[in-house]
Design a protein around this motif. Structure first.
Motif, short mmCIF file in Angstrom:
data_model
loop_
_atom_site.label_atom_id
_atom_site.label_comp_id
_atom_site.label_asym_id
_atom_site.label_seq_id
_atom_site.Cartn_x
_atom_site.Cartn_y
_atom_site.Cartn_z
N ASP A 7 0.80 -1.23 0.00
CA ASP A 7 0.00 0.00 0.00
C ASP A 7 0.83 1.28 0.00
OD1 ASP A 7 -2.39 -1.42 -0.11
OD2 ASP A 7 -2.57 -1.54 2.07
N ARG A 9 2.47 4.18 -1.93
CA ARG A 9 2.07 4.77 -3.20
C ARG A 9 3.31 5.23 -3.96
NH1 ARG A 9 -1.72 8.71 0.16
NH2 ARG A 9 0.19 8.53 1.37
N ILE A 33 1.12 0.38 -4.48
CA ILE A 33 0.14 0.94 -5.41
C ILE A 33 0.93 1.77 -6.41
CG2 ILE A 33 -1.88 2.40 -5.66
CD1 ILE A 33 -2.48 1.82 -2.68
N LYS A 57 -2.17 -3.32 -7.96
CA LYS A 57 -2.97 -2.11 -8.06
C LYS A 57 -2.18 -1.08 -8.85
CE LYS A 57 -5.15 -2.72 -3.52
NZ LYS A 57 -5.30 -2.13 -2.15
N THR A 81 -5.82 11.43 -7.30
CA THR A 81 -6.16 10.01 -7.39
C THR A 81 -5.83 9.27 -6.10
OG1 THR A 81 -5.77 10.00 -9.78
CG2 THR A 81 -5.75 7.86 -8.67
N LEU A 82 -4.65 9.54 -5.54
CA LEU A 82 -4.18 8.76 -4.39
C LEU A 82 -3.94 9.59 -3.13
CD1 LEU A 82 -1.65 6.26 -6.02
CD2 LEU A 82 -4.01 5.87 -5.36
#
Length: 267
Positions: A7, A9, A33, A57, A81-82
């Motif tokens: 997870d 990013r 991600i 992802k 987005t994140l």
């Protein structure tokens, strides 16, 4: 080994093909991600689709990092987005097959903008939110040619030397922020693009059509090294995955060579 990247990013610039795509896939396998970046949405979407189908992802963002406007658009899309990025892999870059006699000053400026200033743009846009998070990774892609230059590609080689210098300076700037900055310097890597080029060269030089034979000649002529072959994209990607992980907290301001021993230097 669990790299503790689940997870996290990650934005990997220039990841719609080649080495960048391999980096994105390696990080995704570790649970990160990934944000696939490129100029062509179709290419970037293909890489993202492969990652998502493999259980990872991935998201896509497109944009031209050689302009302030383009870089701003990329970062705005990423953050919307994140809502943040912990890891930035500055992989995007370009080169032209130019020599000292065929290159022009304007070309030097263009490649410097593409290979150095584009990195600066993203660093300045993303570091503030990394500081807020209290943890981050910035990984720059350079080249063995940065420390062992040839006569050819002088403008490209100079940009990669600049990246090494910039990495050390930025690591000092981010003193005790929890953000580390490192460079990975690959040797000659057998990406699909490189293979296509060497197949064309092989036609002119009579190396045959078998890749194993072509690789042997390419290594001997373009990147002689004790390992006796060209590098694989996955070998670079695996090193970057480790540097991106919390396990690499004490590696900072470093230039990590992954070049088969092709650079004749102690470091």
């Amino acid at each position: 080994m669990d790299l503790h990247l689940r997870d996290k990013r990650v934005l990997i610039t220039g990841s719609s093909s080649g080495l960048g795509a391999a980096i994105a896939k390696a990080l995704a396998k570790e649970g990160a991600i990934t944000i696939i970046h490129g100029r062509r949405e179709e290419q970037a979407s293909k890489v993202a689709q492969e990652i998502n189908q493999d259980g990872g992802k991935a998201f896509v963002v497109t944009g031209d990092l050689t302009t302030n406007e383009g870089a701003n658009q990329v970062v705005e899309k990423v953050l919307s987005t994140l809502d943040g990025v912990e890891i930035l892999v500055n992989n995007a870059g370009s080169y032209e097959d130019r020599s000292w006699t065929t290159s022009q000053p304007e070309g030097w400026a263009e490649v410097y903008n593409a290979n150095v200033i584009s990195m600066v743009r993203l660093i300045q846009l993303l570091v503030p939110q990394m500081k807020h998070l209290g943890w981050g990774r910035i990984i720059q892609i350079a080249s063995g040619l940065a420390t062992q230059p040839n006569a050819s590609l002088p403008d490209y080689q100079a940009t990669k030397a600049a990246v090494l210098n910039m990495t050390v300076s930025l690591a000092k700037e981010l003193f005790q922020t929890g953000i580390t900055v490192n460079t990975v310097s690959p040797g000659l890597i057998a990406t699909e693009g490189a293979k296509n080029i060497f197949h064309q060269i092989a036609l002119h030089k009579g190396w045959g059509k078998d890749w194993a034979e072509i690789e042997k000649h390419a290594m001997q002529e373009y990147w002689p090294n004790p390992t006796g072959r060209l590098g694989r994209p996955e070998e670079i990607a695996n090193m970057i995955a480790y540097l991106a992980s919390p396990l690499a907290d004490y590696i900072n301001g470093a230039n990590i060579r992954v070049d088969g021993g092709g650079v004749g230097a102690i470091n």
